[in-house]
Motif scaffolding. Structure first.
Motif, PDB file in Angstrom:
ATOM      1  N   THR A 228       0.832  -1.207   0.000  1.00 45.81           N
ATOM      2  CA  THR A 228       0.000   0.000   0.000  1.00 45.81           C
ATOM      3  C   THR A 228       0.861   1.249   0.000  1.00 45.81           C
ATOM      4  N   ALA A 229       1.925   1.252   0.805  1.00 45.61           N
ATOM      5  CA  ALA A 229       2.809   2.432   0.870  1.00 45.61           C
ATOM      6  C   ALA A 229       3.485   2.687  -0.468  1.00 45.61           C
ATOM      7  N   GLU A 230       3.953   1.615  -1.127  1.00 44.38           N
ATOM      8  CA  GLU A 230       4.615   1.768  -2.427  1.00 44.38           C
ATOM      9  C   GLU A 230       3.628   2.281  -3.477  1.00 44.38           C
ATOM     10  N   LEU A 231       2.435   1.716  -3.470  1.00 48.66           N
ATOM     11  CA  LEU A 231       1.426   2.129  -4.446  1.00 48.66           C
ATOM     12  C   LEU A 231       1.014   3.580  -4.220  1.00 48.66           C
ATOM     13  N   LEU A 232       0.861   3.974  -2.962  1.00 44.79           N
ATOM     14  CA  LEU A 232       0.481   5.344  -2.646  1.00 44.79           C
ATOM     15  C   LEU A 232       1.559   6.321  -3.096  1.00 44.79           C
ATOM     16  N   ALA A 233       2.831   5.973  -2.861  1.00 43.73           N
ATOM     17  CA  ALA A 233       3.939   6.845  -3.269  1.00 43.73           C
ATOM     18  C   ALA A 233       4.024   6.961  -4.787  1.00 43.73           C
ATOM     19  N   ASP A 234       3.877   5.843  -5.487  1.00 46.37           N
ATOM     20  CA  ASP A 234       3.918   5.877  -6.955  1.00 46.37           C
ATOM     21  C   ASP A 234       2.757   6.688  -7.517  1.00 46.37           C
ATOM     22  N   ALA A 235       1.579   6.518  -6.921  1.00 48.33           N
ATOM     23  CA  ALA A 235       0.407   7.263  -7.388  1.00 48.33           C
ATOM     24  C   ALA A 235       0.591   8.754  -7.159  1.00 48.33           C
ATOM     25  N   ALA A 236       1.125   9.132  -5.995  1.00 47.83           N
ATOM     26  CA  ALA A 236       1.336  10.541  -5.698  1.00 47.83           C
ATOM     27  C   ALA A 236       2.284  11.179  -6.705  1.00 47.83           C
ATOM     28  N   ALA A 237       3.315  10.449  -7.109  1.00 54.54           N
ATOM     29  CA  ALA A 237       4.268  10.978  -8.077  1.00 54.54           C
ATOM     30  C   ALA A 237       3.610  11.202  -9.441  1.00 54.54           C
ATOM     31  N   VAL A 238       2.814  10.222  -9.888  1.00 52.71           N
ATOM     32  CA  VAL A 238       2.125  10.344 -11.180  1.00 52.71           C
ATOM     33  C   VAL A 238       1.124  11.497 -11.144  1.00 52.71           C
ATOM     34  N   ILE A 239       0.339  11.564 -10.080  1.00 53.21           N
ATOM     35  CA  ILE A 239      -0.667  12.619  -9.962  1.00 53.21           C
ATOM     36  C   ILE A 239       0.000  13.990  -9.890  1.00 53.21           C
ATOM     37  N   GLY A 240       1.106  14.104  -9.165  1.00 47.75           N
ATOM     38  CA  GLY A 240       1.812  15.378  -9.069  1.00 47.75           C
ATOM     39  C   GLY A 240       2.269  15.881 -10.426  1.00 47.75           C
ATOM     40  N   ARG A 241       2.832  14.972 -11.230  1.00 39.63           N
ATOM     41  CA  ARG A 241       3.275  15.375 -12.574  1.00 39.63           C
ATOM     42  C   ARG A 241       2.084  15.730 -13.464  1.00 39.63           C
ATOM     43  N   ALA A 242       0.989  14.994 -13.320  1.00 40.41           N
ATOM     44  CA  ALA A 242      -0.205  15.296 -14.123  1.00 40.41           C
ATOM     45  C   ALA A 242      -0.778  16.649 -13.752  1.00 40.41           C
ATOM     46  N   ARG A 243      -0.804  16.969 -12.459  1.00 43.41           N
ATOM     47  CA  ARG A 243      -1.331  18.256 -12.013  1.00 43.41           C
ATOM     48  C   ARG A 243      -0.467  19.405 -12.557  1.00 43.41           C
ATOM     49  N   GLU A 244       0.845  19.259 -12.463  1.00 45.79           N
ATOM     50  CA  GLU A 244       1.733  20.310 -12.955  1.00 45.79           C
ATOM     51  C   GLU A 244       1.548  20.516 -14.455  1.00 45.79           C
ATOM     52  N   ALA A 245       1.432  19.416 -15.180  1.00 38.39           N
ATOM     53  CA  ALA A 245       1.241  19.526 -16.625  1.00 38.39           C
ATOM     54  C   ALA A 245      -0.090  20.184 -16.961  1.00 38.39           C
ATOM     55  N   ARG A 246      -1.132  19.826 -16.222  1.00 39.02           N
ATOM     56  CA  ARG A 246      -2.461  20.391 -16.474  1.00 39.02           C
ATOM     57  C   ARG A 246      -2.473  21.877 -16.166  1.00 39.02           C
ATOM     58  N   ALA A 247      -1.885  22.264 -15.030  1.00 39.50           N
ATOM     59  CA  ALA A 247      -1.833  23.680 -14.669  1.00 39.50           C
ATOM     60  C   ALA A 247      -1.028  24.472 -15.685  1.00 39.50           C
ATOM     61  N   SER A 248       0.100  23.907 -16.110  1.00 37.82           N
ATOM     62  CA  SER A 248       0.936  24.592 -17.105  1.00 37.82           C
ATOM     63  C   SER A 248       0.180  24.795 -18.411  1.00 37.82           C
ATOM     64  N   SER A 249      -0.564  23.775 -18.832  1.00 35.91           N
ATOM     65  CA  SER A 249      -1.339  23.881 -20.063  1.00 35.91           C
ATOM     66  C   SER A 249      -2.421  24.951 -19.941  1.00 35.91           C
ATOM     67  N   LEU A 250      -3.110  24.988 -18.799  1.00 33.97           N
ATOM     68  CA  LEU A 250      -4.169  25.974 -18.599  1.00 33.97           C
ATOM     69  C   LEU A 250      -3.605  27.397 -18.539  1.00 33.97           C
ATOM     70  N   ILE A 251      -2.436  27.547 -17.942  1.00 29.08           N
ATOM     71  CA  ILE A 251      -1.803  28.871 -17.875  1.00 29.08           C
ATOM     72  C   ILE A 251      -1.418  29.346 -19.272  1.00 29.08           C
ATOM     73  N   LYS A 252      -0.935  28.421 -20.099  1.00 25.40           N
ATOM     74  CA  LYS A 252      -0.631  28.782 -21.495  1.00 25.40           C
ATOM     75  C   LYS A 252      -1.901  29.206 -22.225  1.00 25.40           C
ATOM     76  N   ASP A 253      -2.996  28.462 -21.996  1.00 25.26           N
ATOM     77  CA  ASP A 253      -4.276  28.837 -22.603  1.00 25.26           C
ATOM     78  C   ASP A 253      -4.708  30.223 -22.130  1.00 25.26           C
ATOM     79  N   TYR A 254      -4.488  30.480 -20.843  1.00 21.20           N
ATOM     80  CA  TYR A 254      -4.829  31.796 -20.284  1.00 21.20           C
ATOM     81  C   TYR A 254      -4.119  32.899 -21.065  1.00 21.20           C
ATOM     82  N   ALA A 255      -2.817  32.743 -21.271  1.00 22.53           N
ATOM     83  CA  ALA A 255      -2.038  33.766 -21.981  1.00 22.53           C
ATOM     84  C   ALA A 255      -2.477  33.892 -23.435  1.00 22.53           C
ATOM     85  N   ASN A 256      -2.705  32.751 -24.091  1.00 23.97           N
ATOM     86  CA  ASN A 256      -3.061  32.776 -25.513  1.00 23.97           C
ATOM     87  C   ASN A 256      -4.442  33.378 -25.763  1.00 23.97           C
ATOM     88  N   ARG A 257      -5.355  33.210 -24.813  1.00 19.97           N
ATOM     89  CA  ARG A 257      -6.734  33.649 -25.025  1.00 19.97           C
ATOM     90  C   ARG A 257      -7.022  35.019 -24.422  1.00 19.97           C
TER      91      ARG A 257
END
Length: 395
Positions: A268-297
């Motif tokens: 459970t600890a290993e799975l939770l840590a791996d999931a947190a890492a994947v989710i963290g990268r996904a969140r950063e990518a999503r926020a970065s994409s939305l910020i780019k959209d903000y500037a472009n629009r």
């Protein structure tokens, strides 16, 4: 009386079902950092008692004769039973949002600043990180002959109970026949030598049966388990299963990055840590994409950092994402019914200068969350503007 007070307490994980924009009775918002350990717990309990005493003092000053007796009883119960309220040792912060009718307790995986605010609305800003994209997610554990559906957060994983009639193993789903012939489940397949079924190789049979099972899993997830697809899904499977499942299944909220391991071989600890890492990268990518959209629009009216324009966009329910600067308050109020924004200072409220509702950023964020918009709490250096709040529109 004890049971009556206890029944008012709800341990909340979601935003919208529990929190109205305004309350019928006085409301108190209490935030407490937790330090863990016996010494830390002792000091946390003292601090919690001090915060509750301050809340009652502010309630008396702000509302005078208006009754908040039930609210006070609930807060006193929380002070008297901290172990029950805190629960898991992994909790690092506590948020309590209480009225006479109910208290919503948020067990947080991150520390918060100690704070008390009272008013006719709740103060949610310290909780916003817990409502951001990815704070709730789903792990889809998949192997050649079975699957599991696991709901996750920052601190915990809980295996979901599948709907009645939903099979989670290949041998349960196809127990009798394969192409009109007796079927071999994967346990049986691995124990025999080829050839199988018209003298095809074991690898060919494995691939065909995997594809059939994976299509079923994809359809089950999409139609029955996640019809609204409101949270990201992380696939936990070996690399060869990742590729085949993504080819045959269509799940719109499935993240491109998965965890390329057998879910049954992870603690459970290993799975939770791996999931947190994947989710963290996904969140950063999503926020970065939305910020780019903000500037472009921005030049075409598709985004704004003007508070009055954000307010009207919220009334029109067209805010896709709201960016709020971490640690910065914007004195003012927002009327969610009319969209009117008023800029104020705490001095404008006189003795009620610390009441919830005086932070415009908090009020805008609450409205955006109620409409299903994304809210991002960002460091000043990551904000797309220096105004403290900015919105990207849906269209």
């Amino acid at each position: 009386m004890r049971d009556l007070v206890k029944d008012r307490i709800v341990f909340a994980t979601d935003f919208s079902p529990l929190l109205p924009d305004r309350t019928a009775s006085p409301a108190a918002s209490v935030y407490l950092p937790l330090h863990g350990g016996d010494d830390g717990f002792y000091h946390d309990r003292i601090l919690l008692g001090n915060l509750v005493a301050e809340a009652k003092k502010q309630l008396t000053a702000a509302f005078g004769k208006r009754s908040f007796a039930s609210l006070a009883e609930t807060l006193e119960y929380i002070v008297a039973n901290p172990a029950e309220i805190v629960g898991d040792k992994g909790v690092r912060g506590l948020g309590v949002l209480a009225t006479n009718e109910q208290a919503c307790v948020y067990r947080l995986p991150f520390p918060v600043e100690p704070r008390v605010q009272v008013g006719e609305t709740f103060f949610l800003k310290p909780l916003l990180r817990d409502f951001q994209y990815g704070s709730r997610y789903v792990l889809l554990g998949l192997s050649a002959d079975r699957f599991a559906f696991i709901r996750g957060s920052f601190t915990s994983l809980d295996r979901a109970v599948l709907p009645v009639g939903t099979d989670d193993q290949f041998s349960e789903l196809y127990p009798l026949e394969y192409d009109g012939r007796p079927a071999l489940d994967y346990t049986t397949l691995e124990g025999h030598m080829s050839p199988y079924h018209n003298y095809r190789s074991r690898d060919d049979v494995r691939k065909e049966e995997s594809e059939k099972f994976f299509r079923y899993v994809g359809e089950t997830v999409s139609k029955h388990l996640m019809p609204a697809c409101e949270v990201p899904v992380v696939l936990v499977a070996l690399p060869e299963h990742q590729a085949l499942f993504r080819r045959v299944a269509d799940i719109g909220c499935l993240l491109d990055e998965g965890i390329e391991q057998n879910v049954d071989e992870l603690s459970t600890a290993e799975l939770l840590a791996d999931a947190a890492a994947v989710i963290g990268r996904a969140r950063e990518a999503r926020a970065s994409s939305l910020i780019k959209d903000y500037a472009n629009r921005r030049a075409h009216g598709g985004s704004t950092d003007d508070a009055a324009e954000i307010g009207m966009a919220l009334v029109e329910r067209k805010v896709r994402a709201l960016f709020v600067e971490e640690g910065r308050e914007l004195p003012g109020t927002f009327d969610e019914a009319t969209g009117k924004v008023s800029h104020e200072t705490k001095a404008d409220h006189g003795e009620r200068g610390d009441l919830a509702g005086s932070d415009l950023a908090d009020a805008l964020a609450q409205a955006a969350l109620r409409q299903g918009g994304d809210v991002y709490v960002l460091a000043a250096s990551d904000m797309p503007t220096k105004s403290g709040a900015a919105a990207l529109f849906r269209y």
